[in-house]
Design a protein around this motif. Structure first.
Motif, mmCIF file in Angstrom:
data_model
loop_
_atom_site.group_PDB
_atom_site.id
_atom_site.type_symbol
_atom_site.label_atom_id
_atom_site.label_comp_id
_atom_site.label_asym_id
_atom_site.label_seq_id
_atom_site.Cartn_x
_atom_site.Cartn_y
_atom_site.Cartn_z
ATOM 1 N N LEU A 17 0.825 -1.205 0.000
ATOM 2 C CA LEU A 17 0.000 0.000 0.000
ATOM 3 C C LEU A 17 0.862 1.258 0.000
ATOM 4 O O LEU A 17 0.593 2.208 -0.742
ATOM 5 N N TYR A 18 1.882 1.279 0.858
ATOM 6 C CA TYR A 18 2.783 2.437 0.881
ATOM 7 C C TYR A 18 3.355 2.704 -0.505
ATOM 8 O O TYR A 18 3.363 3.848 -0.979
ATOM 9 N N ARG A 24 1.694 6.761 -6.743
ATOM 10 C CA ARG A 24 0.527 7.339 -7.411
ATOM 11 C C ARG A 24 0.393 8.830 -7.107
ATOM 12 O O ARG A 24 0.021 9.618 -7.986
ATOM 13 N N GLU A 25 0.710 9.223 -5.872
ATOM 14 C CA GLU A 25 0.600 10.641 -5.520
ATOM 15 C C GLU A 25 1.692 11.459 -6.191
ATOM 16 O O GLU A 25 1.436 12.589 -6.650
ATOM 17 N N THR A 215 -4.129 5.628 8.651
ATOM 18 C CA THR A 215 -2.755 6.013 9.011
ATOM 19 C C THR A 215 -1.766 5.676 7.902
ATOM 20 O O THR A 215 -0.767 6.386 7.741
ATOM 21 N N THR A 216 -2.027 4.633 7.137
ATOM 22 C CA THR A 216 -1.132 4.280 6.035
ATOM 23 C C THR A 216 -1.109 5.396 4.993
ATOM 24 O O THR A 216 -0.034 5.863 4.579
ATOM 25 N N ALA A 217 -2.289 5.836 4.569
ATOM 26 C CA ALA A 217 -2.372 6.888 3.564
ATOM 27 C C ALA A 217 -1.836 8.217 4.091
ATOM 28 O O ALA A 217 -1.124 8.939 3.375
ATOM 29 N N MET A 221 1.297 10.154 2.385
ATOM 30 C CA MET A 221 1.162 11.511 1.845
ATOM 31 C C MET A 221 2.147 12.461 2.514
ATOM 32 O O MET A 221 2.689 13.373 1.847
ATOM 33 N N ALA A 222 2.412 12.281 3.781
ATOM 34 C CA ALA A 222 3.403 13.120 4.457
ATOM 35 C C ALA A 222 4.791 12.903 3.855
ATOM 36 O O ALA A 222 5.590 13.855 3.737
ATOM 37 N N ALA A 223 5.090 11.669 3.474
ATOM 38 C CA ALA A 223 6.370 11.397 2.836
ATOM 39 C C ALA A 223 6.466 12.088 1.484
ATOM 40 O O ALA A 223 7.520 12.639 1.127
ATOM 41 N N VAL A 224 5.383 12.072 0.735
ATOM 42 C CA VAL A 224 5.383 12.761 -0.557
ATOM 43 C C VAL A 224 5.555 14.266 -0.373
ATOM 44 O O VAL A 224 6.312 14.927 -1.095
ATOM 45 N N ASP A 225 4.862 14.833 0.620
ATOM 46 C CA ASP A 225 5.024 16.262 0.922
ATOM 47 C C ASP A 225 6.498 16.581 1.180
ATOM 48 O O ASP A 225 7.028 17.583 0.674
#
Length: 230
Positions: A17-18, A24-25, A215-217, A221-225
């Protein structure tokens, strides 16, 4: 683009999932064939789970700290531990990593506060629900956790390890989670934290009478930010 470091394999079902969410993001934001710069250390969850049952947190700390150092040495510029439970060891891993650790409970707290909530149900492994490391982290942000009762905690833990971590998604377990969330609502929960990275596999927004915090998503998303920040 900065390089994300992910300690995964706990379980590999949620690590998948990660990987999907992050890539994808990045593609959505940058377009074309863009994908994330991501380094992964995937651990053997059989070893980790046995150590959890035995209470060998010192041994797990050594494994995670070694993984974090490896990720830094291979170019990672931030660190994710791809599991809620192992954030029990986050302070030790952060101290040894030499790169910023994005804490899963912190990004979850940000999302809860952004929705104006202050009381949430917390579902996860028994370690996450019953030990202080997660509940206290949210309490420090002004968020109160409502926990499932003991029988419910036992069943949540069982489903995570015996079903979700082994790729089994059953309709009966999905209905059970819906009932559990409804019970948390009667006890004052305004939302529910899916505090195990496998839980989004079975609890969809439409399965919950409360707002869910995936929490996974949120972590992904925080990692992508971080990776795309100027």
């Amino acid at each position: 683009m900065k390089t994300i470091g992910l300690i995964g394999g706990m379980s590999w079902e949620s690590t998948t999932l990660y990987y999907q969410l992050i890539n994808r993001e990045v593609a959505r934001r940058l377009g074309g064939l863009s994908s994330a710069r991501l380094n992964l250390v995937s651990l053997d969850f059989q070893d980790i789970a046995q150590r959890q049952r035995a209470g060998d947190w010192a041994g797990m700390s050594a494994i995670l700290r070694q993984a974090a150092r490896h990720l830094k040495d291979t170019g990672a510029q931030c660190l994710l531990i791809g599991t809620n439970t192992m954030h029990k060891l986050a302070p030790e891993v952060q101290a040894d990593a030499g790169i910023p650790l994005i804490h899963i409970a912190d990004v979850t707290a940000d999302a809860i506060i952004a929705q104006g909530l202050d009381t949430v149900g917390l579902m996860g492994t028994r370690f996450t629900m019953e030990e202080a490391f997660y509940v206290q982290r949210l309490r420090e942000r002004g968020i109160r956790c409502v926990l499932p009762d003991e029988a419910q905690r036992i069943e949540i833990h069982r489903i995570i390890f015996e079903e979700l971590c082994q790729g089994e998604i059953s309709d009966s377990s999905r209905r059970w989670f819906s009932d559990c969330i409804a019970d948390l609502q009667t006890r004052g929960a305004q939302g529910v934290v899916l505090g195990c990275t496998e839980l989004p596999l079975i609890v969809r927004p439409q399965d919950s009478c409360l707002p869910t915090f995936d929490t996974t998503a949120l972590h992904a998303m925080a990692a992508v930010d971080f990776a795309l920040a100027a």
